[in-house]
Design a protein around this motif. Sequence first.
Motif, PDB file in Angstrom:
ATOM      1  N   ARG A 184       0.719  -1.057  -0.097  1.00  0.00           N
ATOM      2  CA  ARG A 184       0.116   0.167  -0.449  1.00  0.00           C
ATOM      3  C   ARG A 184       0.753   1.318  -0.128  1.00  0.00           C
ATOM      4  O   ARG A 184       1.916   1.019   1.002  1.00  0.00           O
ATOM      5  CB  ARG A 184      -0.756  -0.036   1.481  1.00  0.00           C
ATOM      6  CG  ARG A 184      -2.145  -0.543   1.002  1.00  0.00           C
ATOM      7  CD  ARG A 184      -2.976  -0.386   1.885  1.00  0.00           C
ATOM      8  NE  ARG A 184      -4.375  -1.736   2.643  1.00  0.00           N
ATOM      9  CZ  ARG A 184      -4.995  -1.007   1.595  1.00  0.00           C
ATOM     10  NH1 ARG A 184      -5.430  -0.882  -0.101  1.00  0.00           N
ATOM     11  NH2 ARG A 184      -5.722  -2.655   1.313  1.00  0.00           N
ATOM     12  N   ASN A 185       0.224   2.267  -0.786  1.00  0.00           N
ATOM     13  CA  ASN A 185       1.312   3.458  -0.956  1.00  0.00           C
ATOM     14  C   ASN A 185       2.663   3.689  -1.095  1.00  0.00           C
ATOM     15  O   ASN A 185       3.665   4.554  -1.287  1.00  0.00           O
ATOM     16  CB  ASN A 185       0.686   4.536   0.360  1.00  0.00           C
ATOM     17  CG  ASN A 185      -0.518   4.881   1.447  1.00  0.00           C
ATOM     18  OD1 ASN A 185      -1.205   4.773   0.124  1.00  0.00           O
ATOM     19  ND2 ASN A 185      -0.623   4.488   1.926  1.00  0.00           N
ATOM     20  N   VAL A 186       3.377   2.472  -2.151  1.00  0.00           N
ATOM     21  CA  VAL A 186       3.701   1.794  -2.583  1.00  0.00           C
ATOM     22  C   VAL A 186       3.726   2.307  -4.416  1.00  0.00           C
ATOM     23  O   VAL A 186       3.618   1.664  -4.544  1.00  0.00           O
ATOM     24  CB  VAL A 186       5.035   0.947  -1.906  1.00  0.00           C
ATOM     25  CG1 VAL A 186       6.421   0.581  -2.695  1.00  0.00           C
ATOM     26  CG2 VAL A 186       4.662   0.596  -0.635  1.00  0.00           C
ATOM     27  N   GLY A 187       5.036   3.243  -4.518  1.00  0.00           N
ATOM     28  CA  GLY A 187       5.569   2.674  -5.468  1.00  0.00           C
ATOM     29  C   GLY A 187       3.624   3.891  -6.835  1.00  0.00           C
ATOM     30  O   GLY A 187       3.300   3.311  -7.410  1.00  0.00           O
ATOM     31  N   VAL A 188       3.771   4.477  -5.993  1.00  0.00           N
ATOM     32  CA  VAL A 188       2.276   5.584  -6.225  1.00  0.00           C
ATOM     33  C   VAL A 188       2.418   6.288  -7.826  1.00  0.00           C
ATOM     34  O   VAL A 188       3.164   6.850  -7.726  1.00  0.00           O
ATOM     35  CB  VAL A 188       1.628   6.533  -5.525  1.00  0.00           C
ATOM     36  CG1 VAL A 188       0.207   6.705  -6.333  1.00  0.00           C
ATOM     37  CG2 VAL A 188       1.493   5.346  -4.184  1.00  0.00           C
ATOM     38  N   VAL A 189       1.630   6.032  -8.834  1.00  0.00           N
ATOM     39  CA  VAL A 189       1.335   7.001  -9.542  1.00  0.00           C
ATOM     40  C   VAL A 189       0.130   7.297  -9.797  1.00  0.00           C
ATOM     41  O   VAL A 189      -0.679   6.892  -9.612  1.00  0.00           O
ATOM     42  CB  VAL A 189       2.052   5.911 -10.875  1.00  0.00           C
ATOM     43  CG1 VAL A 189       1.483   6.828 -12.417  1.00  0.00           C
ATOM     44  CG2 VAL A 189       2.916   4.884 -11.185  1.00  0.00           C
ATOM     45  N   PHE A 203      -0.379  -1.902  -4.336  1.00  0.00           N
ATOM     46  CA  PHE A 203      -1.567  -2.713  -4.191  1.00  0.00           C
ATOM     47  C   PHE A 203      -2.080  -2.986  -5.533  1.00  0.00           C
ATOM     48  O   PHE A 203      -2.734  -3.794  -5.502  1.00  0.00           O
ATOM     49  CB  PHE A 203      -2.232  -2.436  -3.008  1.00  0.00           C
ATOM     50  CG  PHE A 203      -3.034  -3.025  -2.623  1.00  0.00           C
ATOM     51  CD1 PHE A 203      -3.295  -3.805  -1.516  1.00  0.00           C
ATOM     52  CD2 PHE A 203      -4.426  -2.841  -2.831  1.00  0.00           C
ATOM     53  CE1 PHE A 203      -4.320  -4.503  -0.955  1.00  0.00           C
ATOM     54  CE2 PHE A 203      -5.637  -3.241  -2.289  1.00  0.00           C
ATOM     55  CZ  PHE A 203      -5.567  -4.104  -1.530  1.00  0.00           C
ATOM     56  N   ALA A 204      -2.394  -1.408  -5.916  1.00  0.00           N
ATOM     57  CA  ALA A 204      -3.267  -1.254  -7.146  1.00  0.00           C
ATOM     58  C   ALA A 204      -3.239  -2.119  -8.218  1.00  0.00           C
ATOM     59  O   ALA A 204      -3.815  -3.467  -9.081  1.00  0.00           O
ATOM     60  CB  ALA A 204      -3.544  -0.321  -7.361  1.00  0.00           C
ATOM     61  N   ARG A 205      -1.637  -2.465  -8.532  1.00  0.00           N
ATOM     62  CA  ARG A 205      -0.689  -3.457  -9.929  1.00  0.00           C
ATOM     63  C   ARG A 205      -1.645  -4.585  -9.410  1.00  0.00           C
ATOM     64  O   ARG A 205      -1.380  -5.015 -10.393  1.00  0.00           O
ATOM     65  CB  ARG A 205       0.218  -2.852 -10.389  1.00  0.00           C
ATOM     66  CG  ARG A 205       0.186  -1.491 -10.685  1.00  0.00           C
ATOM     67  CD  ARG A 205       1.830  -1.101 -11.541  1.00  0.00           C
ATOM     68  NE  ARG A 205       2.563  -0.377 -10.146  1.00  0.00           N
ATOM     69  CZ  ARG A 205       3.205   1.202  -9.761  1.00  0.00           C
ATOM     70  NH1 ARG A 205       1.955   1.447 -10.072  1.00  0.00           N
ATOM     71  NH2 ARG A 205       3.755   0.915  -8.742  1.00  0.00           N
ATOM     72  N   ALA A 234      11.890   4.551  -1.029  1.00  0.00           N
ATOM     73  CA  ALA A 234      13.089   3.652  -0.951  1.00  0.00           C
ATOM     74  C   ALA A 234      13.370   3.861  -1.649  1.00  0.00           C
ATOM     75  O   ALA A 234      12.445   2.526  -2.438  1.00  0.00           O
ATOM     76  CB  ALA A 234      13.059   3.136   0.676  1.00  0.00           C
ATOM     77  N   VAL A 235      14.916   3.586  -2.117  1.00  0.00           N
ATOM     78  CA  VAL A 235      15.412   2.706  -3.355  1.00  0.00           C
ATOM     79  C   VAL A 235      15.015   1.153  -3.582  1.00  0.00           C
ATOM     80  O   VAL A 235      15.209   0.784  -4.445  1.00  0.00           O
ATOM     81  CB  VAL A 235      16.799   3.068  -3.981  1.00  0.00           C
ATOM     82  CG1 VAL A 235      17.867   3.039  -2.079  1.00  0.00           C
ATOM     83  CG2 VAL A 235      17.575   2.532  -5.058  1.00  0.00           C
ATOM     84  N   SER A 236      15.082   0.602  -1.612  1.00  0.00           N
ATOM     85  CA  SER A 236      15.309  -1.100  -1.975  1.00  0.00           C
ATOM     86  C   SER A 236      13.858  -0.785  -1.772  1.00  0.00           C
ATOM     87  O   SER A 236      13.636  -2.220  -2.466  1.00  0.00           O
ATOM     88  CB  SER A 236      15.174  -1.239  -0.010  1.00  0.00           C
ATOM     89  OG  SER A 236      13.849  -0.073   0.372  1.00  0.00           O
ATOM     90  N   ASP A 237      12.772  -0.537  -2.118  1.00  0.00           N
ATOM     91  CA  ASP A 237      11.485  -0.985  -3.164  1.00  0.00           C
ATOM     92  C   ASP A 237      11.706  -0.523  -3.955  1.00  0.00           C
ATOM     93  O   ASP A 237      10.378  -1.030  -5.163  1.00  0.00           O
ATOM     94  CB  ASP A 237      10.270   0.023  -2.553  1.00  0.00           C
ATOM     95  CG  ASP A 237      10.276   0.110  -1.034  1.00  0.00           C
ATOM     96  OD1 ASP A 237       9.999  -1.044  -0.281  1.00  0.00           O
ATOM     97  OD2 ASP A 237       9.422   1.443  -0.626  1.00  0.00           O
TER      98      ASP A 237
END
Lengths: 493, 263
Positions: free
Chosen positions: A330-335, A384-386, A473-476
């Motif tokens: 959730r809320n990671v890598g949001v477009v 999450f969405a993807r 974060a780059v680790s994501d």
Amino acid sequence: MNTLAPFFSFANASRVSWASVPVFSVTKLVRLTGELIRGGARLVAWFGVPDHDETTLVAILAMDDDSILGVARSEPVSGSYPSLTPKYPQAHLFEREAWEQHGLVPVGHPWLKPVRHTNGDAPANAPFFRVEGGEVHEVAVGPVHAGVIEPGHFRFQCAGEEVMHLEIALGYQHRGVEDALAGGPHRGTVFQMEAVAGDSTIAHATAHAMVMEALAGVEAPLRAQWLRAVALELERLANHTGDMGALAMDVAFLPTSSACGKIRGDFLNLTALLCGNRFGRGLVRPGGCMHDLEPERLATLVERLKTHMADVEQAMAWFWDAASVRVRFRNVGVVHPPQAVNIGLVGPAARACGLVRDVRFDHPAGWHRFSQAPVAVWPSGDIFARARVRSLEVQRSGRYLFEQLAEPVDGELRTALGAPQPEALAVALVEGWRGEVCHVALTGHDGRFRRYKIKDPSFHNWSGLALALRGTAVSDFPICNKSFNLSYCGFDL
Amino acid sequence: MYIFDTLMNRMRRGCQTMAYPHGPAPALPDRHGGALRLDASACPAGCDACAEVCPTGAISRQPGSSTTLDLGRCLFCGACTKTCPHGAVTRTSDHRLAVRRRDDLLLGKPGEEELRLAEALDKKMKSLLGRSLRLRQVSAGGCCACEADINVLGTIGWDLGRFGIQYVASPRHADGVLITGPVTKGMELALRKTWEAVPEPRIAIALGACAISGGPFIGHPQHNGGADPVVPIDLYIPGCPPHPLTILDGFLRLLGRLEEQKG
Ligand code: SF4
Ligand code: SF4
């Protein structure tokens, strides 16, 4: 009502005579394209056609809500033209590509550099965007990555763990697919079309077949169209399942990861049941399909599909049940949705930003004129969405397949193709598992290809990955990357 | 609760790894066809029907000499077998395709109707790598289907790890490279550097028609026409892409693990 006027409007998988493609001065073409994009159209393709010493620019737009495509071209130009990109970022790679291929400079383009480095250099040997500052550091990854994966170069500008900017340099897989098509089709052409992106063999082979059929003025028999639609969903199932497994792996949720790895192979074996090859090589050909699905084989397919669908639904259920997985996504890598519209995202990545954008539904051609699966969307734009869109699409593809396989279509499998129409332009869009695959063929006076343009959905979507990384974060990066899972070879051509 | 469910489901599913090579090999799909066989003595003078349909020029017939078929260029499309009116080119349904030398993929000479399957590494290399082989995969310009089926071997169905074979992240940890793709100009330097970073003694495997000859992209100036010109190759695994079973057979054959099984 013609919503794409003054462009010439036509439907997916059809042909337009080159003479009826309206010609504008290049400045006017840019202005009109911009106005239509502002009015809700989407840039499907923008490419050059060599014309003596000059280049004709061709613009193809889609008005998704009206199921209509539009095309226009410029007068032959050389030198430069005013760039679309500053106002319409979805044009940025198209303009860079036309510059790289034909030397046309889009004046005002903010980041003009080659797309693939066809000059033989390693693509990373070019200037990269740099963020200056004492605390800023740069991370360079690739072309050879840590896993079994295609080559590409990623350059991160980081402040501590946080990514401020990511630039992606591709082109390592460039093997001259478009160049080889000039003067075609050749004996090897269909084999190359199947290998534009090997995990999207059916999508690319179908787009190519539809282009050839449109040029010849015939349609593949309905049974072949039906079979292509079946194979396309099997391809989607295999790849989406693989992606779900890969995402599970990257958050260390092993039950789903190991189950999906196996089930993905099971789906590939269903394609092999159809045509002998796990990726669908040799199934789709211009004019129809090469292998039939006889009643006995169909019964086997349905039986096995039942087992594999039950398996994959279970593996996905474990995954979505786990709070530790959900919170990681959730809320990671949001477009954000406006970004998605601006950069012209397609496929599951676009649908994961709430955009109802699916060629099977928006521009139905072939079998999809008669039957469609509901479009799967999710609004949040994050990993999450993807993942969610993929998992919904797995369910819907499965259901669609059971429906289709319950009512097989009778008839022939192949029809003879006549000679392609000379001086004609044909366009075919297919919703591959990554999104919109687009093939455009322009024939010369001899009916051979004067220009053949291929666009893999990844051409739009790599920019989405770059945007998704901002502030993350780059680790994501690994999970962001898996959540898009884009094609390098399809982009590099 | 979900942990309990997950564990229960996991137990219910049991072991999913195939018995092969201790048990029988899984069957190839019936439409796959396996390796090709060429009996050039069946070719009447003047016939080159097969050569005319081959998309990669894998079959050739010079005037006055016999037909030759290069399985290193072959995409296994089956066009030649369907076209040949004399039954000279046929499919064998055999999944075993890996060879040690490029020439072993050429069919046509008397006594060379089929490919010459790979022999194991020599004793010294076998003692070094036979029980533990780490490979650094380098993808260099194909279509990624070869990579996809390389990955499949790592899944629970095939479980490559049980043979001590593993794909590793760093060439420094590797015993060899596993190359796919025709080696594009853009990847040439990266492949060379990766190869040089693998400590000796080391091996190289070319996997798929692309890596052997350029495959469907044969003859394009944007690549090197395979891995050969860049890195010396110890094992060729043809196919477009090779079936996972073909790949596994190649690995095990190279390590001499197949004879061992048979005793
Ligand atoms: S099966 Fe191989 S040799 Fe025969 S036509 Fe196809 S590519 Fe050529
Ligand atoms: S050999 Fe065939 S499957 Fe393998 S990378 Fe080349 S085109 Fe793809």
